[in-house]
Design an enzyme around this catalytic site. Structure first.
Site, PDB file in Angstrom:
ATOM      1  CG  PHE A 281     -25.786  19.254   3.372  1.00 27.98           C
ATOM      2  CD1 PHE A 281     -25.673  18.072   2.646  1.00 27.98           C
ATOM      3  CD2 PHE A 281     -25.083  19.374   4.556  1.00 27.98           C
ATOM      4  CE1 PHE A 281     -24.886  17.022   3.102  1.00 27.98           C
ATOM      5  CE2 PHE A 281     -24.282  18.333   5.020  1.00 27.98           C
ATOM      6  CZ  PHE A 281     -24.197  17.152   4.290  1.00 27.98           C
ATOM      7  CG  ASP A 282     -29.743  26.322   3.566  1.00 29.55           C
ATOM      8  OD1 ASP A 282     -29.538  27.193   4.432  1.00 29.55           O
ATOM      9  OD2 ASP A 282     -30.003  26.603   2.373  1.00 29.55           O
ATOM     10  N   GLY A 283     -27.675  25.498   1.574  1.00 31.52           N
ATOM     11  CA  GLY A 283     -26.399  25.992   1.055  1.00 31.52           C
ATOM     12  C   GLY A 283     -25.768  27.053   1.936  1.00 31.52           C
TER      13      GLY A 283
ATOM     14  CG  PHE B  77     -27.470  19.332   8.353  1.00 29.43           C
ATOM     15  CD1 PHE B  77     -27.106  18.243   7.567  1.00 29.43           C
ATOM     16  CD2 PHE B  77     -27.288  19.255   9.723  1.00 29.43           C
ATOM     17  CE1 PHE B  77     -26.573  17.103   8.137  1.00 29.43           C
ATOM     18  CE2 PHE B  77     -26.754  18.113  10.304  1.00 29.43           C
ATOM     19  CZ  PHE B  77     -26.400  17.033   9.512  1.00 29.43           C
TER      20      PHE B  77
ATOM     21  CG  ASP C 151     -28.833  29.382   7.796  1.00 26.27           C
ATOM     22  OD1 ASP C 151     -28.687  30.605   7.932  1.00 26.27           O
ATOM     23  OD2 ASP C 151     -29.329  28.849   6.782  1.00 26.27           O
TER      24      ASP C 151
END
Lengths: 361, 294
Positions: A203-205, A320, A322
């Protein structure tokens, strides 16, 4: 777990639903096959996958776009017995199935498993080929939603979806707007060998696990303001982002393995891959996770370095982020990437504000 | 009181396009009751034999108890009737000499309603409903009326009525509140798939396999008159208990009987009502006769 399931659990006393569930359970158990029974959705982590994410339907899509709907459906019917090729979400789905197998061994009576639903706006006539393909690969998918042309978004909540994966960015954006964790999947440019025994999710943060509040500061006031702000608010938890609940669901399943002394051999591993730097802005992130009671197995702070090479080493089944900039970088080096269209990152590309065309009404 | 069935005046457009319905102006008898004007069997032209006869109870079409002056207020089956009409309109648009059309019968099933024949006919005209025939029957003889008129589908809001009709071999479906919020421009028919694979003797799925003229088979033919998109008739399959094998079998059984399914939802035990509330079917066909959760 997530808000969706909490609401469902509240209406759990519904007599008719319980009767249906009992009948379905009995029907499955009476089958002479070894097929694992699908879990009770109220307790499961439901992943909805689109047909084009699960299978490679590039050629078929071309027929649809060039020759129209009728030809496309006829083509699918003619080739009904030919299984479709594996799609970008295929390794992820196989990894979910592996986790389920391990969970069933440890907790034979539990309904806390992954539940995979095929969520497509394809016509039901195409469904026969989709089901035949699922049979060919022996995937554990027993629940379907084929809307015959309508948007499947409305059905995501009805099927109690925890995560929606599709190759169609419009549908994914609508899902996120409806408060459902969702991501647009992109095919990697090169193939990478992935673990067959451990599900790895990266995951990105910011704007994925957390809200985009900090990213707003970077974009609007620059990095220095960002560092100051994060230091100042180190102890104030960030607001949650669209995929926080999915991480939470993964954590809940991980703890079931820890409870049976299988921490070292846990078939789920989670990674945080963030452009933040450990020294200046990393603390807030870790403290936020702790305040939520969530664990993440590895937190990797890149301090602005490209994510691609690191992800190449991790080899997640899904990553993931954004920002399309990071997605593209990851893809190029063989990582299966999923774009989360949330927050201020959608208005920028490589740091520059994108000219938005007037919104279609 | 004996039941009387006779046709009402039709909308001019349908009359112009295809005068296939025999109708008689209701003639009041000496004691004020309407004379028996059964459609003579010999009068049934070949074209009418293709019609799909659907009977809907007046209590479903008109809100019992409510009225706006002269006419009854519409009930929960109103969108259903509009949708049936819409299918007929679209069929005739494509082929003005189409004979595979819905023949809609409005039937009363109680002596009380039987007495309200003029008000019912007036209300029908008032709301612009295209009813092919009226049958003013009572609880004692409505079943005979259904059989005499070769009704292929009987729709009612009364569970007793649908149960009785089914027992006499007439395919029936129970209408409920859901029908009221269904669209008026598209007929949405839901097949409940768990029994498709193992049909009960009198249900829709066993009839379909034996009778090419059964309602499901006719419906399938009608559906084929339209393309994949923008069809005024949509066929939906829902498999509640079974999984993908049941779903696949149901799709193929239906297909082999000429019924092409548009939308399919397979639940494998997942709760039905959230999905049903999104589907907006006008009615459900199931071998359990629509015993789904409210």
């Amino acid at each position: 777990m997530s808000e969706i399931k909490q609401d469902a659990a509240a209406t759990n006393g519904n007599m008719a639903e319980e009767k249906d569930w009992a009948a379905a359970k009995a029907a499955f158990e009476n089958l002479k096959s070894n097929k694992p029974r699908p879990p009770k959705p109220q307790y499961a982590v439901t992943i909805a996958v689109s047909s084009r994410a699960l299978f490679n339907m590039v050629a078929e899509r071309k027929i649809f776009q060039e020759d129209g709907m009728e030809t496309y459906v006829a083509h699918q019917q003619e080739h009904e017995s030919e299984p479709l090729k594996e799609g970008v979400a295929f390794p992820f789905v196989k990894a979910l199935m592996n986790v389920n197998a391990r969970l069933r061994k440890l907790y034979p009576d539990s309904e806390e498993l992954f539940d995979i639903v095929l969520m497509t706006n394809n016509h039901a006539q195409v469904g026969v080929r989709l089901i035949n393909s699922i049979n060919h690969y022996d995937l554990s998918i027993e629940r379907f939603c084929m809307t015959g042309g309508q948007s499947p978004i409305g059905y995501l909540k009805a099927y109690m979806t925890n995560l929606y994966l599709s190759t169609d960015s419009e549908k994914v954006t609508r899902a996120i707007d409806e408060g459902i964790a969702a991501a647009t999947m992109f095919t990697q440019s090169t193939d990478t060998e992935l673990s067959s025994t451990q599900l790895r999710v990266a995951f990105d943060g910011d704007a994925v696990l957390f809200s985009d509040e900090s990213e707003v500061i970077v974009k609007q006031h620059g990095l220095d303001s960002f560092f100051e702000h994060e230091k100042q608010f180190e102890n104030k938890p960030l607001a949650q982002g669209p995929l926080k609940c999915f991480l939470e669901a993964l954590g809940k399943l991980q703890r079931k393995f820890y409870a049976k002394n299988e921490r070292l051999d846990c078939p789920i591993r989670t990674y945080l891959v963030t452009a933040r730097s450990a020294a200046s802005s990393g603390a807030r992130v870790l403290k936020t996770l702790r305040s939520w009671g969530l664990e993440i197995d590895e937190a990797l702070f890149l301090a602005g370095a490209p994510k691609g090479p690191l992800l190449q080493k991790i080899r997640p089944h899904i990553f993931f982020d954004d920002q399309m900039f990071h997605i593209e970088g990851a893809k190029e080096l063989g990582t299966i990437s999923a774009h989360v269209p949330y927050g201020i990152g959608q208005k920028y590309h490589k740091g520059k504000l994108i000219e938005q065309p007037p919104k279609k009404e | 009181m004996a039941s009387s069935c006779y046709g009402d005046a039709l909308i001019r457009r349908i009359k112009e396009k295809a005068s296939k319905w025999i109708y008689r102006n209701p003639v009041p008898g000496p004691d004020g009751t309407h004379l028996n004007h059964h459609l003579p069997k010999s009068g049934l032209r070949k074209k009418d034999a293709d019609a799909v006869v659907v009977a809907v109870t007046s209590d479903a079409v008109f809100d019992p108890g409510a009225d706006e002056g002269d006419a009854f207020r519409v009930g929960l089956a109103f969108p259903l009737l509009q949708a049936l009409q819409r299918v007929n309109e679209r069929l005739l648009e494509q082929n003005p000499s189409e004979s595979l059309l819905f023949d809609i019968i409005l039937i009363t099933t109680s002596s009380q309603r039987q007495q309200q024949s003029s008000q019912i006919m007036r209300s029908t005209r008032h709301h612009g409903l295209e009813v092919g025939r009226f049958c003013f029957s009572s609880e004692d003889n409505f079943l005979e009326s259904l059989l005499e008129n070769n009704v292929q589908l009987f729709l009612s809001t009364d569970r007793n009525e649908t149960s009785q009709a089914s027992q006499r071999g007439v395919l029936s479906a129970l209408l409920d509140q859901r029908a009221a919020s269904s669209p008026s421009e598209q007929l949405r028919v839901l097949f409940c798939g768990d029994t498709v694979v193992q049909p009960n003797a009198a249900g829709p799925m066993s009839t379909i396999q034996h009778d090419a003229q059964s309602f499901p088979a006719q419906l399938g033919k009608m559906r084929q008159r339209f393309g994949m998109l923008d069809s005024p008739l949509v066929i939906i399959l829902m498999v509640s208990q079974g999984g993908r094998d049941s779903c696949s079998s149901a799709l193929q059984v239906l297909r082999s009987c000429g019924v092409g399914v548009d939308e399919a939802y397979c639940l494998a035990g997942a709760p039905q009502s959230p999905i049903l509330s999104l589907l907006h079917p006008h009615f459900l066909l199931s071998d359990d006769f629509g015993e789904l959760e409210e």
